[in-house]
Design a protein around this motif. Structure first.
Motif, PDB file in Angstrom:
ATOM      1  N   UNK A  34      16.343  28.057   8.916  1.00 39.04           N
ATOM      2  CA  UNK A  34      14.885  28.046   8.978  1.00 39.04           C
ATOM      3  C   UNK A  34      14.261  28.949   7.912  1.00 39.04           C
ATOM      4  N   UNK A  35      14.820  30.134   7.722  1.00 42.15           N
ATOM      5  CA  UNK A  35      14.257  31.122   6.786  1.00 42.15           C
ATOM      6  C   UNK A  35      14.952  31.140   5.424  1.00 42.15           C
ATOM      7  N   UNK A  36      16.079  30.429   5.268  1.00 44.32           N
ATOM      8  CA  UNK A  36      16.909  30.482   4.066  1.00 44.32           C
ATOM      9  C   UNK A  36      17.300  31.928   3.749  1.00 44.32           C
ATOM     10  N   UNK A  37      17.876  32.598   4.752  1.00 47.59           N
ATOM     11  CA  UNK A  37      18.290  33.995   4.594  1.00 47.59           C
ATOM     12  C   UNK A  37      19.719  34.180   5.069  1.00 47.59           C
ATOM     13  N   UNK A  38      20.482  35.009   4.348  1.00 44.49           N
ATOM     14  CA  UNK A  38      21.772  35.448   4.854  1.00 44.49           C
ATOM     15  C   UNK A  38      21.516  36.723   5.657  1.00 44.49           C
ATOM     16  N   UNK A  39      22.170  36.810   6.821  1.00 48.11           N
ATOM     17  CA  UNK A  39      21.858  37.865   7.780  1.00 48.11           C
ATOM     18  C   UNK A  39      23.113  38.576   8.251  1.00 48.11           C
ATOM     19  N   UNK A  40      22.917  39.793   8.747  1.00 49.19           N
ATOM     20  CA  UNK A  40      24.011  40.534   9.379  1.00 49.19           C
ATOM     21  C   UNK A  40      23.779  40.527  10.891  1.00 49.19           C
ATOM     22  N   UNK A  41      24.703  41.104  11.641  1.00 48.53           N
ATOM     23  CA  UNK A  41      24.573  41.120  13.104  1.00 48.53           C
ATOM     24  C   UNK A  41      23.355  41.922  13.559  1.00 48.53           C
ATOM     25  N   UNK A  42      22.953  42.919  12.781  1.00 48.46           N
ATOM     26  CA  UNK A  42      21.792  43.725  13.136  1.00 48.46           C
ATOM     27  C   UNK A  42      20.487  42.960  12.896  1.00 48.46           C
ATOM     28  N   UNK A  43      20.464  42.126  11.847  1.00 52.22           N
ATOM     29  CA  UNK A  43      19.286  41.275  11.599  1.00 52.22           C
ATOM     30  C   UNK A  43      19.081  40.311  12.775  1.00 52.22           C
TER      31      UNK A  43
END
Length: 160
Positions: A34-43
């Motif tokens: 949806x956001x086109x973002x790579x994320x970590x577990x905290x995100x």
């Protein structure tokens, strides 16, 4: 081709999250479609992406892979060769390393796009998502993919 697929295949995962760099276990191993973002577990724990489409990224033979079951919800994966990784079927984002010495014998079953060896050519045509994208939509994401940087700066022991 889904609009998010090209940018997704160009991402470099498993780097350090810059937002959560002070926290441990902050590697970027999730992708928000949806956001086109790579994320970590905290995100993810911030709950900002709760109602978004997310993909979990794994490492297999030093390459990024995504669970087949998750990816099938978004694109047709029938012709992409899956691999077993920690008891899950996964598909590679980009081509895996060549098998064996890398030399192919005439008639060996290979990926239609990159000519890497396939295990079951009767069922599969591509070794990864990027090869299928290039074959179906004529968009090469293989050349545009940036080379992954080293984990850190090598440190040498001082001479005595």
């Amino acid at each position: 081709m889904p609009a998010w697929l090209g940018p997704f295949l160009k991402k470099t995962f498993f780097g350090t999250c810059l937002v959560h760099d002070e926290l441990q276990k902050n590697e970027l191993n999730k992708y928000c479609i949806t956001c086109d973002l790579d994320l970590c577990r905290h995100c993810i724990s911030t709950k900002k992406h709760d109602d978004h489409d997310l993909l979990k990224i794994y490492r297999h033979v030093y390459k990024d892979v995504v669970p087949l079951e998750e990816m099938e919800n978004h694109i047709d994966c029938d012709k992409i060769q899956p691999y077993k990784c920690n008891k899950k079927w996964v598909i590679a984002l980009n081509p895996l390393p060549h098998c064996g010495s890398g030399s192919l014998i005439f008639g060996d079953p290979t990926c239609y796009t990159c000519k890497r060896r396939l295990n079951d050519p009767d069922q599969f045509r591509y070794c990864c998502i990027a090869c299928q994208v290039e074959a179906k939509w004529g968009k090469s994401v293989l050349e545009m993919k940036q080379k992954r940087k080293r984990k850190g700066i090598p440190r040498r022991a001082p001479f005595k």
